[in-house]
Design an enzyme around this catalytic site. Structure first.
Site, PDB file in Angstrom:
ATOM      1  N   HIS A   8       0.890  -1.169  -0.107  1.00  0.00           N
ATOM      2  CA  HIS A   8       0.017   0.087  -0.051  1.00  0.00           C
ATOM      3  C   HIS A   8       0.794   1.236   0.173  1.00  0.00           C
ATOM      4  O   HIS A   8       0.230   2.478  -0.006  1.00  0.00           O
ATOM      5  CB  HIS A   8      -0.876   0.034   1.234  1.00  0.00           C
ATOM      6  N   GLY A  25      -6.911  11.897   8.232  1.00  0.00           N
ATOM      7  CA  GLY A  25      -7.629  11.150   7.484  1.00  0.00           C
ATOM      8  C   GLY A  25      -7.706  11.151   6.216  1.00  0.00           C
ATOM      9  O   GLY A  25      -7.469  10.235   5.071  1.00  0.00           O
ATOM     10  N   ARG A  29      -5.896  16.755   3.122  1.00  0.00           N
ATOM     11  CA  ARG A  29      -5.404  17.341   4.366  1.00  0.00           C
ATOM     12  C   ARG A  29      -3.800  17.014   4.310  1.00  0.00           C
ATOM     13  O   ARG A  29      -3.005  18.095   4.883  1.00  0.00           O
ATOM     14  CB  ARG A  29      -5.987  16.989   5.572  1.00  0.00           C
ATOM     15  N   ARG A  48      -2.867   4.596  -4.677  1.00  0.00           N
ATOM     16  CA  ARG A  48      -4.457   4.884  -4.382  1.00  0.00           C
ATOM     17  C   ARG A  48      -4.735   6.341  -3.884  1.00  0.00           C
ATOM     18  O   ARG A  48      -5.712   6.691  -3.289  1.00  0.00           O
ATOM     19  CB  ARG A  48      -5.017   4.031  -3.099  1.00  0.00           C
ATOM     20  N   ARG A  92      -2.079  10.863  14.972  1.00  0.00           N
ATOM     21  CA  ARG A  92      -3.048  11.303  14.263  1.00  0.00           C
ATOM     22  C   ARG A  92      -3.536  12.533  14.502  1.00  0.00           C
ATOM     23  O   ARG A  92      -3.584  12.969  15.466  1.00  0.00           O
ATOM     24  CB  ARG A  92      -4.248  10.162  14.572  1.00  0.00           C
ATOM     25  N   GLY A  94      -6.928  14.398  13.229  1.00  0.00           N
ATOM     26  CA  GLY A  94      -7.956  14.115  12.618  1.00  0.00           C
ATOM     27  C   GLY A  94      -9.285  14.967  13.350  1.00  0.00           C
ATOM     28  O   GLY A  94      -9.020  16.062  13.894  1.00  0.00           O
ATOM     29  N   SER A  95     -10.585  14.514  12.892  1.00  0.00           N
ATOM     30  CA  SER A  95     -11.815  15.268  13.360  1.00  0.00           C
ATOM     31  C   SER A  95     -12.396  14.463  14.244  1.00  0.00           C
ATOM     32  O   SER A  95     -12.203  13.016  14.074  1.00  0.00           O
ATOM     33  CB  SER A  95     -12.686  15.693  12.289  1.00  0.00           C
ATOM     34  N   GLU A 183     -14.575   9.136  16.898  1.00  0.00           N
ATOM     35  CA  GLU A 183     -14.011   9.438  15.671  1.00  0.00           C
ATOM     36  C   GLU A 183     -13.855   7.859  15.246  1.00  0.00           C
ATOM     37  O   GLU A 183     -14.598   6.799  15.682  1.00  0.00           O
ATOM     38  CB  GLU A 183     -12.553   9.982  15.787  1.00  0.00           C
ATOM     39  N   MET A 184     -13.062   7.129  14.236  1.00  0.00           N
ATOM     40  CA  MET A 184     -13.241   6.267  13.465  1.00  0.00           C
ATOM     41  C   MET A 184     -11.624   5.391  13.636  1.00  0.00           C
ATOM     42  O   MET A 184     -11.706   4.455  12.594  1.00  0.00           O
ATOM     43  CB  MET A 184     -13.856   6.245  12.196  1.00  0.00           C
ATOM     44  N   SER A 207     -15.468  18.582  14.871  1.00  0.00           N
ATOM     45  CA  SER A 207     -16.173  18.850  13.573  1.00  0.00           C
ATOM     46  C   SER A 207     -17.469  18.967  13.557  1.00  0.00           C
ATOM     47  O   SER A 207     -18.258  19.468  12.703  1.00  0.00           O
ATOM     48  CB  SER A 207     -15.462  18.164  12.450  1.00  0.00           C
ATOM     49  N   ASP A 208     -18.154  18.268  14.653  1.00  0.00           N
ATOM     50  CA  ASP A 208     -19.404  18.308  14.595  1.00  0.00           C
ATOM     51  C   ASP A 208     -20.052  17.894  15.872  1.00  0.00           C
ATOM     52  O   ASP A 208     -19.250  17.375  16.754  1.00  0.00           O
ATOM     53  CB  ASP A 208     -20.282  17.204  13.564  1.00  0.00           C
ATOM     54  N   ARG A 222     -13.029  21.990   7.241  1.00  0.00           N
ATOM     55  CA  ARG A 222     -12.295  20.729   7.805  1.00  0.00           C
ATOM     56  C   ARG A 222     -11.113  20.670   7.471  1.00  0.00           C
ATOM     57  O   ARG A 222     -10.137  20.497   8.004  1.00  0.00           O
ATOM     58  CB  ARG A 222     -12.994  19.443   7.439  1.00  0.00           C
TER      59      ARG A 222
HETATM   60  N1  HPA Z   1     -18.945  10.067  13.983  1.00  0.00           N
HETATM   61  C1  HPA Z   1     -17.762   9.381  13.558  1.00  0.00           C
HETATM   62  N2  HPA Z   1     -16.815   9.989  13.187  1.00  0.00           N
HETATM   63  C2  HPA Z   1     -16.658  11.123  13.189  1.00  0.00           C
HETATM   64  C3  HPA Z   1     -17.691  12.007  13.660  1.00  0.00           C
HETATM   65  C4  HPA Z   1     -18.939  11.393  13.922  1.00  0.00           C
HETATM   66  O1  HPA Z   1     -19.995  12.181  14.437  1.00  0.00           O
HETATM   67  N3  HPA Z   1     -17.269  13.404  13.362  1.00  0.00           N
HETATM   68  C5  HPA Z   1     -15.845  13.412  12.884  1.00  0.00           C
HETATM   69  N4  HPA Z   1     -15.585  12.142  12.949  1.00  0.00           N
END
Ligand code: HPA
Length: 238
Positions: A8, A25, A29, A48, A92, A94-95, A183-184, A207-208, A222
């Site tokens: 990869h 992510g 960015r 990729r 990391r 991220g958001s 986050e994930m 971010s939310d 973002r």
């Molecule tokens: N859920 C999952 N991952 C995220 C979110 C969320 O609301 N916001 C930013 N990453």
């Protein structure tokens, strides 16, 4: 396996990446960080479209490469960087969505630990539950950098979720346990770091706010308004 390039990552030199890699992510960015924060940045991966760059920040060699979204994706990239490219530390950047009512848009959260609903840890066949945690020294450096830069650090547990759209709507249960944000990626990153004997930290900008106002940053915001978090990560780089 230690043959380069990896499945990869296209770089053929073991030292193509610096000892520390910042990992947003979003590939755009990563490009944004390389273009706006690094000097003499060289593209070292574009497999990729996952752009990776190595350059310099205040004279320190540092790399940036995207993780993609979710634990399977960051699992692949962080594994290859830790195990095949001699990378010591992945930060990391991220958001995350706020779970704690204390948090608002653009607040910066440091993942001291990462809860998860993922089965990522099953591969280790542990006779119990693993608790993924940040590297303490990197966390300490990042928190000190945040304070120097006038950013209030929120430090605690993240929730790394396999789902963005979740049928069960269980965020309020995690809120009861004091989890700060969702986050994930973080839990898989921390597990790969532990298994490789390496270091990791996740810093996320809110971010939310899925549990309260529903306010969100736009995609452009973002990409471009997370400069403070990026500066914190670069300042924490050794
Ligand atoms: N859920 C999952 N991952 C995220 C979110 C969320 O609301 N916001 C930013 N990453």
């Amino acid at each position: 396996m230690s043959k380069l390039p990896t499945p990869h990552i296209a770089a053929t030199e073991k030292d193509a990446f610096a000892k520390t890699v910042l990992m947003p992510g979003d590939p755009l960015r990563a490009k944004y960080i390389a273009e706006n924060f690094l000097e003499n940045a060289v593209l070292v991966n574009n497999t990729r479209g996952v752009q990776g760059y190595t350059g310099y920040y205040k004279g320190k060699r540092v790399s940036v490469m995207a993780s993609g979204m979710g634990m399977p994706s960051i699992g692949i990239y962080s594994y290859e960087l830790f195990n095949f490219y001699d990378v010591d530390t992945i930060i990391r950047v991220g958001s995350a969505g706020a779970i704690s009512p204390e948090l608002h848009l653009r607040d910066v959260v440091f993942g001291m630990g990462a809860c998860t609903n993922s089965a990522y840890a099953d591969q280790y066949r542990l006779p119990g539950t693993f608790a993924p945690i940040a590297d303490y020294g990197t966390l300490q450096n990042a928190v000190k950098a945040a304070e120097r830069l006038g950013v209030k650090p929120y430090i605690g547990n993240l929730l790394s979720s396999d789902t963005f759209y979740d049928d069960a709507n269980s965020l309020s249960e995690w809120q009861k346990m004091g989890v700060l944000a969702i986050e994930m990626e973080c839990a898989a990153l921390y597990m790969n770091a532990s298994r490789s004997g390496k270091k990791a930290l996740a810093i996320c900008t809110i971010s939310d706010c899925p549990l309260s106002s529903g306010e969100e940053c736009t995609a452009l915001e973002r990409e471009q308004t997370f400069n403070k978090m990026i500066e914190i990560a670069l300042e924490a780089t050794e």
